[in-house]
Scaffold this active site. Structure first.
Site, mmCIF file in Angstrom:
data_model
loop_
_atom_site.group_PDB
_atom_site.id
_atom_site.type_symbol
_atom_site.label_atom_id
_atom_site.label_comp_id
_atom_site.label_asym_id
_atom_site.label_seq_id
_atom_site.Cartn_x
_atom_site.Cartn_y
_atom_site.Cartn_z
ATOM 1 N N HIS A 82 0.844 -1.197 0.000
ATOM 2 C CA HIS A 82 0.000 0.000 0.000
ATOM 3 C C HIS A 82 0.878 1.244 0.000
ATOM 4 O O HIS A 82 1.867 1.336 0.730
ATOM 5 C CB HIS A 82 -0.902 0.037 1.235
ATOM 6 C CG HIS A 82 -1.771 1.269 1.283
ATOM 7 N ND1 HIS A 82 -2.939 1.379 0.585
ATOM 8 C CD2 HIS A 82 -1.589 2.461 1.913
ATOM 9 C CE1 HIS A 82 -3.469 2.569 0.787
ATOM 10 N NE2 HIS A 82 -2.669 3.254 1.588
ATOM 11 N N SER A 183 -7.811 3.449 8.965
ATOM 12 C CA SER A 183 -8.462 3.373 7.654
ATOM 13 C C SER A 183 -7.652 2.499 6.706
ATOM 14 O O SER A 183 -8.184 1.582 6.063
ATOM 15 C CB SER A 183 -8.624 4.777 7.072
ATOM 16 O OG SER A 183 -9.153 4.735 5.768
#
Length: 434
Positions: A82, A183
């Site tokens: 990510h 998140s």
């Protein structure tokens, strides 16, 4: 339990229990807790923060608000990657096939771009026919069969995060480290990977503007990963200038293919080798990063990684010939370069400003759901410190509107700084957090 009391507790600096956090997330997801109360709580968290235990519990509660993707039927250690977002950050399009070609399964759920940062899903949609909307079963089957799948985030995963992010986006509470970390990590954990490699961008073109904030975010995310049994490592990388040379969707796909051919931006190659070697170590395919880098370089030279990218494209319904013929990608009607009048050196390439110029050309969106132009954008002539010879392009603009092209060139000439004397290159990888 009452939401009013919990808002007051956090406002006054209190610490939430796991049960209190679960109550909040379940109530907000179901609609029992209204947006205005959740917005008040988000602001309280923004000012008072959360300790690591609270952040872990918030992450897991958001994971449990939806389904968890079970990848246990797929052989091998699944590794996810990510990035916190940047300009010309084409890493996933190079890294996923590169790592998959070395035997580590890559299961990647990605998002669309917003503002000056690009989104992997938008870039992939530049490839004719490629399907980014996959069911969870299709996604798992592709990872099992081909060792790679990249698809858009599904509504079934972390619905609480989707609701909360939409609220944070309009209440000035986005830049809270516990809310950012929970998140990101809730999506990574829900997506089912065994190990996670994080690329935390820092600089004027990134979300985190300074090194202490980026370091804190990286440390919190690594700690969340470790606390739930995911081997996690983070790199803090420079976003004071764009990562690659291309900014814009089809232009970035073209650059990714060029890198997989052994060409393209050296910074993009170097970052993929660094992140990819960590993924091979975590995936059990290399004993250390040096061995990992050697295997990755071999996959580039042999074009095994390029063939894996073609296989991925075909598996998701795309036109596989793009790896040989870049003209099959969307093409802009107009193209114009700013040429060097004499030998100069690139002194400053402000990432955020350049991303905004590309966005104004139509390559990005200011609001979710806006239609974008996949063909337009910019290609830089080099990176900070590079020499541009007389008559060579400092930057080339690709546009479908002549007026926008002229405005873009004016803005680029105002924000790109040149020097008559050589300058050192900017560092790329600033720190490793593990």
């Amino acid at each position: 339990m009452r939401m009013y009391d919990l808002i007051k507790k956090k406002r006054d600096g209190g610490v939430f229990s796991r049960q209190e956090i679960e109550f909040i997330v379940k109530g907000f997801t179901s609609g029992e807790i209204p947006d205005y109360q959740m917005a008040a709580l988000a602001m309280a968290i923004y000012f008072q923060g959360m300790n690591i235990e609270e952040t872990v519990n918030l992450t897991l509660a958001m994971v449990d608000s939806g389904v968890r993707l079970d990848l246990s039927s797929i052989p091998g250690i699944k590794v996810d990657k990510h990035s916190t977002g940047g300009v010309a950050d084409t890493t996933t399009l190079v890294l996923a096939p590169l790592v998959a070609s070395c035997g580590v399964p890559v299961a990647k759920l990605s998002g669309r771009g917003l503002g000056h940062t690009g989104g992997t899903i938008d870039k992939l949609e530049s490839i004719p026919g490629l399907k980014v909307e996959l069911s969870l079963e299709e996604f798992k089957e592709n990872v099992k069969r081909y060792g790679i799948a990249i698809a858009s985030q599904t509504e079934e995963l972390t619905p609480a995060d989707k609701k909360l992010y939409a609220l944070r986006d309009v209440t000035a509470t986005v830049d809270s480290i516990p809310l950012i970390a929970s998140s990101i990590m809730s999506k990574k954990i829900a997506a089912g990977a065994d190990a996670i490699v994080l690329d935390v961008k820092v600089g004027q073109g990134a979300f985190m503007k300074d090194l202490p904030s980026a370091r804190k975010l990286a440390q919190v995310m690594v700690e969340i990963g470790r606390s739930v049994g995911r081997r996690t490592i983070a790199y803090i990388t420079n976003m004071d200038q764009p990562l690659g040379l291309a900014i814009g969707n089809s232009l970035e796909v073209a650059e990714a293919i060029q890198v997989l051919r052994g060409e393209g931006s050296q910074d993009l190659i170097n970052l993929c080798l660094e992140l990819g070697s960590a993924m091979l170590v975590l995936g059990g395919k290399a004993k250390d990063k040096e061995e990992g880098k050697k295997k990755l370089k071999e996959a580039l030279v042999s074009r095994k990684a390029l063939e894996k990218f073609r296989e991925f494209i075909l598996a998701q319904g795309g036109e596989g010939r793009v790896v040989e013929d870049l003209n099959l990608l969307p093409q802009a009607r107009f193209k114009e370069s700013w040429l060097a009048k004499e030998e100069v050196y690139l002194a400053e390439l402000p990432a955020e400003r350049l991303g905004q110029v590309a966005m104004k050309l139509g390559a990005g969106r200011e609001k979710k759901g806006e239609k974008i132009d996949l063909a337009v954008g910019l290609v830089l002539g080099g990176k900070v410190g590079d020499r541009i010879d007389k008559g060579k392009p400092i930057v080339t603009v690709y546009a479908n509107d002549e007026n926008r092209l002229k405005v873009a060139l004016e803005e680029l000439k105002a924000c790109i700084k040149l020097s008559s004397t050589p300058l050192p290159p900017l560092p790329l990888i600033l720190e490793e957090v593990s």
